[in-house]
Design a protein around this motif. Structure first.
Motif: not given
Length: 570
Positions: A42-49
């Protein structure tokens, strides 16, 4: 996936579309589920993503820039136009990451989707599914941790949370915390195919994750919102108050419209539209023999039993009556109709309290009828005066004519057939709004009450152009926005409160697409009618718009101009 008709080699555009679709399937669980693929994370919403998404967008843009589309097929041309819009948005993902507050109700909605559609519906077949489920629960806790980290980073960059919205943000997080307990609850029936050892590993791992990570993440986030976030909160709302906020909002307006337009022009259009529609409503009141003002008329409508259904079945009967009025004449406006049937059905009553309105449910293989799922609760306060406009918007010739036809077109690449409708509300909602305006020329609004409801419906959407731009760019306060909305809609005080926060703190710019899309389609129709004169057939125009499926409106404009040129040359 990109295989051409008759076994031909895929085009370069189709290969880029494949790359975009692969990215969607690996980062958007909703679309993976629709294809039957297992959700691995699941996406975590990070800046890396966001950085990885930006890299994908940049690569696709570079690929498009290297293509010569001069002699391409119409399908490739349309796909390329869609890809260019999507890739531009992805390429800015690292910038736009800063522009939204992850704890806002509309922004946390994706967490609910993950919980309901992935965790709550998870099927266990073997030991590998135990590991995958536990990893997904850890991702959920990671999403919550990221929300806190991002909110703190935003505050450090001068983007403190808007204080008027904080109570709603806290309520949303609390609601998700409670719901998360249900998302991860595993009943015995779901684990029957697991061995006793696998069930024990699932139980022990889940107990540890929930206690040490999931609950702790929610509690830490709530503690942050009650303390540090409160200390760094700002008193006003709207993007324009933040460093770089004006530039961000200008981009969001362009992104929502999918054609070039500045917020100042949007605001001016909104004021004009609201003024014109208010005049039309006054004319209908006079036609109906009512000599009072709009506020008096509203009180009259609220009390008049003719505009309030007695039962949910009455609501359905009203919608079916309006469908019956459209069906005999729809062939005069459309040469191609969707194959899928359509109808109305009530939402699950247990879900109605949390929903303001109803929703269109497109046909699926398992449920091949497109339906407007209506809200059958609160009938004493839910006026039916706009029922005719609503059913044209939702079903015929609105969402159903667009979405069912698009689903039936096997030629469309999945990025166009499945992803584009969710990505481009200016087309999807703009078409539905445009379809509702057809009721005037179709004769569906001959009754003055239906006509009044249609104007009222349009004005509600038009005033969003004023409020969204006023709140996010022109320095409007919430008080000014709420006074304006109270004067230009028939919404309750609570609805006005939530709507104005939606525009200014949750999803700025998103609500603009509805009316802007409608106005753009009207503009293009007028252009074609003027250019072709006696050679204009509205059915041909509608086929140009609908036949290609969901596209950015600047691409729709190109298609209409091409249509005009081809017809003029005959």
């Amino acid at each position: 996936m990109a295989q051409g008709d008759g076994g031909q080699e895929p085009s370069a555009v189709a290969e880029l579309a494949d790359a975009a679709w692969t990215h969607v399937l690996t980062t958007e669980p909703y679309y993976a589920l629709r294809t039957g693929a297992p959700v691995e994370h699941l996406p975590r919403g990070t800046l890396d993503e966001a950085a990885r998404e930006a890299a994908v967008g940049t690569r696709i843009l570079a690929g498009l820039n290297n293509l010569d589309l001069t002699h391409s097929t119409a399908a490739d041309r349309d796909t390329a136009a869609l890809l260019r819009h999507i890739a531009r948005e992805w390429a800015r993902a690292e910038d736009s990451w800063w522009w939204s507050f992850p704890v806002a109700p509309y922004q946390t909605y994706e967490l609910s989707i993950y919980g309901q559609q992935v965790l709550r519906s998870f099927v266990f077949a073997d030991g590998s599914d135990v590991d995958r489920f536990l990893s997904l629960v850890a991702d959920t806790a990671g999403w919550v941790r990221t929300a806190q980290d991002k909110t703190a980073e935003q505050a450090g960059a001068g983007w403190g949370l808007p204080r008027p919205a904080l109570p709603g943000f806290v309520a949303a997080v609390r609601g998700h915390r409670a719901a998360a307990e249900e998302w991860v609850r595993i009943d015995e029936a779901r684990t029957r195919q697991l061995s006793a050892a696998q069930r024990g590993r699932l139980r022990d791992g889940l107990d540890r994750l929930v206690a040490d990570e999931l609950r702790a993440a929610f509690d830490d986030l709530l503690g942050y919102l009650a303390g540090p976030a409160e200390d760094t909160a700002v008193d006003e709302v709207g993007l324009g108050q933040y460093p770089g906020g004006e530039a961000a909002y200008r981009h969001l307006v362009r992104s929502s419209a999918t054609f070039d337009i500045e917020p100042e022009e949007v605001h001016r259009l909104g004021l004009e539209q609201v003024g014109e529609l208010t005049e039309q409503m006054a004319k209908v009141r006079a036609e109906a023999g009512f000599d009072g003002g709009e506020a008096e008329y509203r009180r009259f409508l609220e009390k008049d039993p003719r505009f309030h259904a007695v039962s949910a079945e009455d609501v359905a009967s009203t919608y079916l009556r309006h469908i019956g009025a459209v069906e005999p004449v729809v062939g005069q406006w459309f040469s191609v109709l969707p194959r899928a049937p359509y109808g109305v059905e009530r939402i699950d009553p247990a879900l109605e309290p949390s929903l303001s309105y109803g929703m269109y449910e497109p046909p699926t293989p398992g449920n091949p009828t497109g339906r407007y799922r209506y809200n059958g609760s609160g009938l004493d306060t839910r006026s039916q005066i706009n029922a005719a406009a609503l059913i044209l918007h939702e079903l015929v010739p609105g969402h159903h004519f667009h979405l069912a036809r698009q689903a039936e077109d096997a030629r469309l690449h999945p990025i166009r057939a499945q992803f584009a409708p969710m990505m481009l509300p200016a087309y999807s909602e703009g078409w539905a709004e445009y379809a509702a305006t057809l009721g005037f020329e179709m004769g569906v609004y001959d009754d003055p009450w239906d006509r009044y409801g249609a104007y009222q419906h349009q004005r509600f959407v038009a005033q969003r152009l004023v409020l969204d731009t006023g709140l996010n760019l022109l320095g409007w306060t919430l008080e000014k926005a709420r006074e304006y909305m109270a004067a230009t809609t028939m919404e309750s005080a609570e609805q006005i409160r939530t709507e104005t926060l939606r525009y200014s703190t949750d999803i700025p710019g998103q609500a603009l697409g509805y009316r802007l899309g409608c106005l753009k389609l009207r503009e293009l129709r007028d252009r074609a009618k003027t250019a072709l004169a006696a050679g204009f057939d509205v059915r041909d125009f509608h086929e140009v718009v609908l036949g290609a499926g969901t596209l950015p409106l600047d691409a729709v404009e190109d298609n209409v101009d091409r249509f005009i040129a081809e017809r003029s040359a005959r």
